[in-house]
Every structure is written in C-alpha cells, then in structure tokens.
Design a protein around this motif. Structure first.
Motif, mmCIF file in Angstrom:
data_model
loop_
_atom_site.group_PDB
_atom_site.id
_atom_site.type_symbol
_atom_site.label_atom_id
_atom_site.label_comp_id
_atom_site.label_asym_id
_atom_site.label_seq_id
_atom_site.Cartn_x
_atom_site.Cartn_y
_atom_site.Cartn_z
ATOM 1 N N THR A 91 -1.674 -0.852 4.386
ATOM 2 C CA THR A 91 -0.687 0.006 5.032
ATOM 3 C C THR A 91 -0.361 1.197 4.135
ATOM 4 O OG1 THR A 91 1.171 -1.170 4.045
ATOM 5 C CG2 THR A 91 0.348 -1.989 6.182
ATOM 6 N N GLU A 92 0.380 2.153 4.683
ATOM 7 C CA GLU A 92 0.741 3.320 3.880
ATOM 8 C C GLU A 92 1.652 2.928 2.724
ATOM 9 O OE1 GLU A 92 2.034 7.960 4.531
ATOM 10 O OE2 GLU A 92 2.321 6.558 6.176
ATOM 11 N N THR A 93 2.520 1.948 2.925
ATOM 12 C CA THR A 93 3.421 1.520 1.850
ATOM 13 C C THR A 93 2.768 0.518 0.902
ATOM 14 O OG1 THR A 93 4.372 -0.172 3.296
ATOM 15 C CG2 THR A 93 5.535 1.960 3.152
ATOM 16 N N GLU A 94 1.740 -0.170 1.360
ATOM 17 C CA GLU A 94 0.997 -1.121 0.523
ATOM 18 C C GLU A 94 -0.508 -0.939 0.749
ATOM 19 O OE1 GLU A 94 2.374 -5.237 0.142
ATOM 20 O OE2 GLU A 94 4.051 -4.658 1.448
#
Length: 146
Positions: A91-94
């Motif tokens: 994901t963009e955050t992970e």
C-alpha cells in the motif's frame, strides 16, 4: 534481513537497473544454458535477492538437464519474492521495499497480474495492473541509510 540487503547494496556489482531476463534472453533462445548460468552467476552477489535471477537460473538449469539445481533455484526465487512481500503490504502507507524496479515487476507477475502502468509518487513507484489492482513499491533504498 536488513543487514543482508545493505550488504547487497554495497556489493561492487549491484545494479539497480538490472534486467536479467532481457540480458540472458538471447542465450536462452540459442540454447546456451551454460552461458546463461555463467552470466547470472557473474552478477552475484549483487543479484542475490533478485527473483528474476533465480528464476532465470532455474530455467537454465532445467535446460541443462539439472532438475535438482533447477528446483533449488526455484526455491530461492520464491524466497526472494517472500522477502519482498515481508517488507510491507504493497500500500502507499506500507509499500513493499525492493532493491530494483525489476523486483517490483517480479512481484506483480508472480501474483498472476499484468502491469498496465507505472508512475513515480514521491519516492514510491505505483504500479497499476490491468485488473485495476494498485500496488506501491519503495525503490529508494532509504532503509539502508537509516
């Protein structure tokens, strides 16, 4: 795992632009499996965590009639993929952390997806697949400097 990744980044023959499949395609097409094995081995240790490197070695070993060595390389290719997947959620955050852009494509292709586009989003690469799946990869290697 971090220490091993850092050691790979420091290897004199580490190449972030490595495209093993393209590099050995002529040898594989010509049936020069021994040449392909030698070419990939020459890229070690800089290519040790490349799923493509081990997949190419597996294909070449099969071509040479070495099923045990081919199986070993297939296991190493899967271990390299698992190593990438263990770094995040995509994901963009992970994002998943990769050593080179080709590793990101290895993950996408191994999932059975087909990449449609790639775009830089800050220090991340966003890959959108033909089925609209979106995954993020960190190719910055910032983890080695922290």
């Amino acid at each position: 795992m971090r220490a091993l990744r850092e050691a790979i980044l420091e290897a004199p023959n580490f190449r972030p632009d490595l495209e093993i499949t393209e590099m050995i395609a002529p040898m594989m097409s010509a049936g020069d499996y021994a040449g392909a094995v030698a070419a990939v081995h020459a890229l070690m240790p800089g290519a040790i965590f490349s799923p493509s490197a081990h997949a190419a070695l597996a294909d070449a070993q099969r071509g040479l009639g070495n099923p045990e060595q081919a199986q070993r390389e297939s296991i190493l290719a899967q271990a390299a993929l698992d190593s990438i997947i263990s770094t995040g959620e995509g994901t963009e955050t992970e994002p998943w952390t990769v050593l080179r852009t080709s590793d990101a494509y290895d993950v996408v292709l191994a999932s059975g997806k087909t990449p449609r586009s790639q775009v830089a989003v800050g220090k991340l690469d966003r890959i959108v697949c033909t089925d609209s799946t979106v995954w993020f990869f960190d190719t910055s290697n910032d983890f080695a400097r922290t």
